[in-house]
Scaffold this motif. Structure first.
Motif, PDB file in Angstrom:
ATOM      1  N   TYR A 147      52.263  35.848  36.122  1.00 55.01           N
ATOM      2  CA  TYR A 147      50.707  36.048  36.734  1.00 55.01           C
ATOM      3  C   TYR A 147      50.128  35.551  35.631  1.00 55.01           C
ATOM      4  O   TYR A 147      50.323  35.412  34.376  1.00 55.01           O
ATOM      5  N   PRO A 148      48.860  34.742  35.945  1.00 57.34           N
ATOM      6  CA  PRO A 148      47.954  34.319  35.007  1.00 57.34           C
ATOM      7  C   PRO A 148      46.898  35.349  34.413  1.00 57.34           C
ATOM      8  O   PRO A 148      46.805  36.568  34.971  1.00 57.34           O
ATOM      9  N   ASN A 149      46.145  35.041  33.596  1.00 57.89           N
ATOM     10  CA  ASN A 149      44.961  35.638  33.160  1.00 57.89           C
ATOM     11  C   ASN A 149      43.768  35.574  34.350  1.00 57.89           C
ATOM     12  O   ASN A 149      43.834  34.669  34.886  1.00 57.89           O
ATOM     13  N   GLY A 150      42.760  36.486  34.564  1.00 57.04           N
ATOM     14  CA  GLY A 150      42.051  36.641  35.431  1.00 57.04           C
ATOM     15  C   GLY A 150      41.792  37.810  35.964  1.00 57.04           C
ATOM     16  O   GLY A 150      42.366  38.733  35.622  1.00 57.04           O
ATOM     17  N   ILE A 151      40.986  37.649  37.146  1.00 55.34           N
ATOM     18  CA  ILE A 151      40.699  38.876  38.157  1.00 55.34           C
ATOM     19  C   ILE A 151      41.754  38.881  39.115  1.00 55.34           C
ATOM     20  O   ILE A 151      41.582  38.162  40.035  1.00 55.34           O
ATOM     21  N   LEU A 152      42.691  39.753  38.828  1.00 54.91           N
ATOM     22  CA  LEU A 152      43.871  39.760  39.841  1.00 54.91           C
ATOM     23  C   LEU A 152      43.738  41.178  40.705  1.00 54.91           C
ATOM     24  O   LEU A 152      43.554  42.262  40.188  1.00 54.91           O
ATOM     25  N   VAL A 153      44.001  40.819  42.074  1.00 57.25           N
ATOM     26  CA  VAL A 153      44.041  42.290  42.999  1.00 57.25           C
ATOM     27  C   VAL A 153      45.253  41.983  43.612  1.00 57.25           C
ATOM     28  O   VAL A 153      45.703  41.130  44.177  1.00 57.25           O
ATOM     29  N   ASP A 170      33.596  41.961  40.674  1.00 61.35           N
ATOM     30  CA  ASP A 170      33.025  42.881  39.792  1.00 61.35           C
ATOM     31  C   ASP A 170      33.569  44.251  40.080  1.00 61.35           C
ATOM     32  O   ASP A 170      33.960  45.032  39.378  1.00 61.35           O
ATOM     33  N   HIS A 171      33.962  44.686  41.302  1.00 65.75           N
ATOM     34  CA  HIS A 171      34.668  45.980  41.673  1.00 65.75           C
ATOM     35  C   HIS A 171      36.109  45.847  41.150  1.00 65.75           C
ATOM     36  O   HIS A 171      36.293  46.643  40.176  1.00 65.75           O
ATOM     37  N   VAL A 172      36.884  44.980  41.151  1.00 63.50           N
ATOM     38  CA  VAL A 172      38.107  44.889  40.543  1.00 63.50           C
ATOM     39  C   VAL A 172      38.165  44.838  39.085  1.00 63.50           C
ATOM     40  O   VAL A 172      39.014  45.352  38.323  1.00 63.50           O
ATOM     41  N   ARG A 173      37.222  44.201  38.578  1.00 67.26           N
ATOM     42  CA  ARG A 173      37.269  44.228  37.056  1.00 67.26           C
ATOM     43  C   ARG A 173      36.726  45.612  36.354  1.00 67.26           C
ATOM     44  O   ARG A 173      37.304  45.997  35.186  1.00 67.26           O
ATOM     45  N   THR A 174      35.842  46.325  37.134  1.00 65.26           N
ATOM     46  CA  THR A 174      35.181  47.343  36.453  1.00 65.26           C
ATOM     47  C   THR A 174      35.773  49.040  37.040  1.00 65.26           C
ATOM     48  O   THR A 174      35.511  49.741  36.565  1.00 65.26           O
ATOM     49  N   ALA A 175      36.435  48.618  38.205  1.00 65.39           N
ATOM     50  CA  ALA A 175      37.004  49.910  38.566  1.00 65.39           C
ATOM     51  C   ALA A 175      37.807  50.688  37.793  1.00 65.39           C
ATOM     52  O   ALA A 175      38.768  50.294  37.166  1.00 65.39           O
ATOM     53  N   PRO A 176      37.750  52.100  37.719  1.00 65.12           N
ATOM     54  CA  PRO A 176      38.433  53.088  37.023  1.00 65.12           C
ATOM     55  C   PRO A 176      39.862  52.926  37.510  1.00 65.12           C
ATOM     56  O   PRO A 176      40.203  52.662  38.716  1.00 65.12           O
ATOM     57  N   PHE A 200      38.035  34.654  42.571  1.00 62.36           N
ATOM     58  CA  PHE A 200      36.968  33.540  41.923  1.00 62.36           C
ATOM     59  C   PHE A 200      35.841  34.097  40.876  1.00 62.36           C
ATOM     60  O   PHE A 200      35.395  35.132  41.226  1.00 62.36           O
ATOM     61  N   ASP A 201      35.850  33.549  39.861  1.00 66.85           N
ATOM     62  CA  ASP A 201      34.894  34.127  38.904  1.00 66.85           C
ATOM     63  C   ASP A 201      34.338  32.861  38.153  1.00 66.85           C
ATOM     64  O   ASP A 201      34.301  31.680  38.742  1.00 66.85           O
ATOM     65  N   GLY A 202      33.733  32.965  37.015  1.00 68.72           N
ATOM     66  CA  GLY A 202      33.103  31.742  36.403  1.00 68.72           C
ATOM     67  C   GLY A 202      33.912  30.683  35.670  1.00 68.72           C
ATOM     68  O   GLY A 202      33.488  29.586  35.524  1.00 68.72           O
ATOM     69  N   THR A 203      35.240  31.186  35.671  1.00 76.08           N
ATOM     70  CA  THR A 203      36.126  30.233  35.055  1.00 76.08           C
ATOM     71  C   THR A 203      37.310  29.872  36.045  1.00 76.08           C
ATOM     72  O   THR A 203      38.097  29.031  35.716  1.00 76.08           O
ATOM     73  N   PHE A 204      37.399  30.459  37.363  1.00 77.41           N
ATOM     74  CA  PHE A 204      38.294  30.283  38.146  1.00 77.41           C
ATOM     75  C   PHE A 204      37.711  30.069  39.497  1.00 77.41           C
ATOM     76  O   PHE A 204      36.984  30.925  39.974  1.00 77.41           O
ATOM     77  N   THR A 205      37.458  28.899  40.050  1.00 72.30           N
ATOM     78  CA  THR A 205      36.789  28.593  41.147  1.00 72.30           C
ATOM     79  C   THR A 205      37.447  27.613  42.255  1.00 72.30           C
ATOM     80  O   THR A 205      38.668  27.657  42.123  1.00 72.30           O
ATOM     81  N   LEU A 206      36.676  27.369  43.504  1.00 71.79           N
ATOM     82  CA  LEU A 206      37.725  26.460  44.598  1.00 71.79           C
ATOM     83  C   LEU A 206      38.071  25.177  43.746  1.00 71.79           C
ATOM     84  O   LEU A 206      38.875  24.644  44.228  1.00 71.79           O
TER      85      LEU A 206
END
Length: 380
Positions: A3-9, A52-58, A254-260
Motif C-alpha cells: 500500500y502507498p502513502n496517501g489518503i486511503l480508504v 478530508d473526512h478520511v484524513r480527520t475521522a476519529p 485524490f488530494d494535492g499530491t495525488f490527482t487524476l
C-alpha cells in the motif's frame, strides 16, 4: 509495497462486527473509522469531502496494516483477526474495454479465432500484416479513424472490437453487481467452462453520483478469452462470474499530491507466478490509453444514465499476454493456483490467487444484508 502513502480508504472484516468496517491507514497502522452516517464507502464518497473526512475521522487501531494485509491472503486468513475486503460497497461496478491498441488487436484475434487459442499466433501475424499501420496514433471517432475504418472494411478485417477501439463510442459494460467484488488476498474466479483466459491489470476510478472522479484503486478484470471470442454477446458470461472482479487493496483518494494526472501517467506492473514455476511479467502505460479517463466516465454516467450510489470504473488494459506457457504457439492461459500481482507506485499492490468460480467462496453478502446490519448497529 502493498500500500502507498496517501489518503486511503477501504473495508475490512473485523471480529465482533456483523458488517464490514470502514478503515484507513495512518502511518503503519490500520484504523477503523466507521461512524454513523459514514458507515459505507458510498456515503463517504457522496459526502463531498471524502478526503478530508478520511484524513480527520476519529478511529480505533486494528494493528499493523501489513499484518492485516498478510491475514487477508485467503490461504492464511485467521477469522479471529481483521482482514481486508474489497474497498467499495454499494457502488455499481462498471468497466471499459478496448481502450488500448494492443488489447484492441488481441480482441480482434479472439474474435477471428472463435475461441480457439491454437489459432491465435498465426492470426496475430496475419492481422498485423493486413492492418499495416500504427493504430495507436488514431483518435477514436476522428475523421482519420473513420478513414481507417473504411479501409479495413474494404480489406475484410473489420471487427466489432475495431468499432469500439477507434469508432466514436466507447465500450462500457457492467463487470459485476454492487457488493460482488473481492479484495486483496482473495481468490479470483474462472468459469470452469473456460480453457483460454487471462488477468487484466487495470486502474479503476471511484466516481460519485454527480460524475466527480475522487480516487482510484487497482483492479483485475478477469477475462475469459475463449468465451468472449466465440461471441461478443457472451460478454456477460466472459466477464461476470463469482469472484471475477478484484479491487484493492485500498481506494486512494485524490488530494494535492495525488490527482487524476498521476493516474494518467501511471505504469502498471503485472506478475503471474504459477505453481508450475511459470512466471509472466508485463507492464501497461496509462499514457498509451486511446480514450481519456474523463471521456470514459462521461460515456458511463450523465443525463443518459444515472448511478445514485456512484460507481467504480475499470479503465481497460493494454496488456494482453501472449507468452507461450505449454508449448510453442499455445500462448498464455491461467492455471489454478496462479498468483496474480498488479502494482503501481501510487496505488500499491493487488494480489490474488486463481481458482474456479465454482470453488471460490460464494457471494452471499449483498446490499440488503449490509443495510440491515448497519440499521441494527444504528449506523445509518
Amino acid at each position: 509495497m502493498d500500500y502507498p502513502n496517501g489518503i486511503l480508504v477501504g473495508r475490512a472484516h473485523v471480529p465482533g462486527h456483523a458488517h464490514p468496517r470502514i478503515v484507513t491507514v495512518r502511518g503503519e497502522e490500520l484504523f477503523d473509522i466507521t461512524a454513523p452516517g459514514m458507515a459505507t464507502v458510498r456515503d463517504i464518497a457522496e459526502s463531498g469531502r471524502a478526503a478530508d473526512h478520511v484524513r480527520t475521522a476519529p478511529g480505533v487501531s486494528l494493528g499493523k496494516a501489513k499484518a492485516v494485509l498478510a491475514n487477508s491472503v485467503a490461504a492464511a486468513t485467521d477469522a479471529k483477526f481483521p482482514s481486508l475486503l474489497s474497498p467499495i460497497d454499494l457502488q455499481a461496478i462498471k468497466a471499459s474495454g478496448v481502450t488500448f491498441v494492443v488489447s484492441l488487436l488481441e480482441r480482434v484475434i479472439e474474435e477471428q479465432a472463435r475461441g480457439d487459442n491454437s489459432r491465435a499466433d498465426a492470426l496475430r501475424t496475419e492481422i498485423l500484416d493486413l492492418i499495416g499501420m500504427d493504430l495507436s496514433e488514431l483518435v477514436p471517432g476522428s475523421e482519420a479513424a473513420m478513414k481507417v475504418k473504411a479501409a479495413l472494411i474494404e480489406k475484410g478485417v473489420w471487427s466489432q472490437y475495431l468499432e469500439v477501439g477507434i469508432g466514436p463510442d466507447a465500450e462500457i459494460f457492467t463487470k459485476g453487481q454492487p457488493m460482488s467484488s473481492v479484495g486483496y488476498g482473495a481468490e479470483v474466479g474462472l468459469h470452469p467452462a473456460s480453457s483460454w483466459n487471462n488477468p487484466e491489470p487495470e486502474v479503476a476510478l471511484l466516481v460519485t453520483s454527480t460524475g466527480a472522479i475522487i480516487g482510484a484503486t487497482l483492479g483485475n478484470d478477469v477475462n475469459l478469452r475463449d468465451v468472449e471470442g466465440r461471441s461478443a454477446l457472451l460478454l456477460g458470461k466472459a466477464k461476470d462470474n463469482n469472484a471475477s472482479a478484484s479491487l484493492g487493496p485500498f481506494v486512494r483518494l485524490f488530494d494535492g499530491t495525488f490527482t487524476l494526472e498521476t493516474i494518467k501517467n501511471s505504469e502498471i506492473a503485472l506478475r503471474v507466478e504459477g505453481e508450475d514455476g511459470f512466471v509472466l511479467e508485463g507492464h501497461s502505460s496509462m499514457n498509451q490509453i486511446s480514450r481519456t479517463p474523463e471521456s470514459l466516465v462521461a460515456a458511463t454516467l450523465g443525463t443518459h444514465h444515472q448511478y445514485p450510489d456512484g460507481l467504480v470504473l475499470y479503465l481497460g488494459t493494454m496488456f494482453a499476454p501472449v507468452k507461450d506457457r505449454d508449448g510453442a504457439g499455445k500462448g498464455f492461459t491461467h492455471k489454478l493456483g496462479d498468483v496474480v500481482s498488479i502494482s503501481t507506485e501510487s496505488l500499491g499492490t493487488l494480489s490474488n490467487r486463481v481458482n474456479l468460480s465454482t470453488k471460490c467462496p460464494p457471494w452471499t453478502y449483498g446490499s440488503s444484508h449490509l443495510l440491515r446490519d448497519l440499521a441494527k448497529a444504528d449506523l445509518l
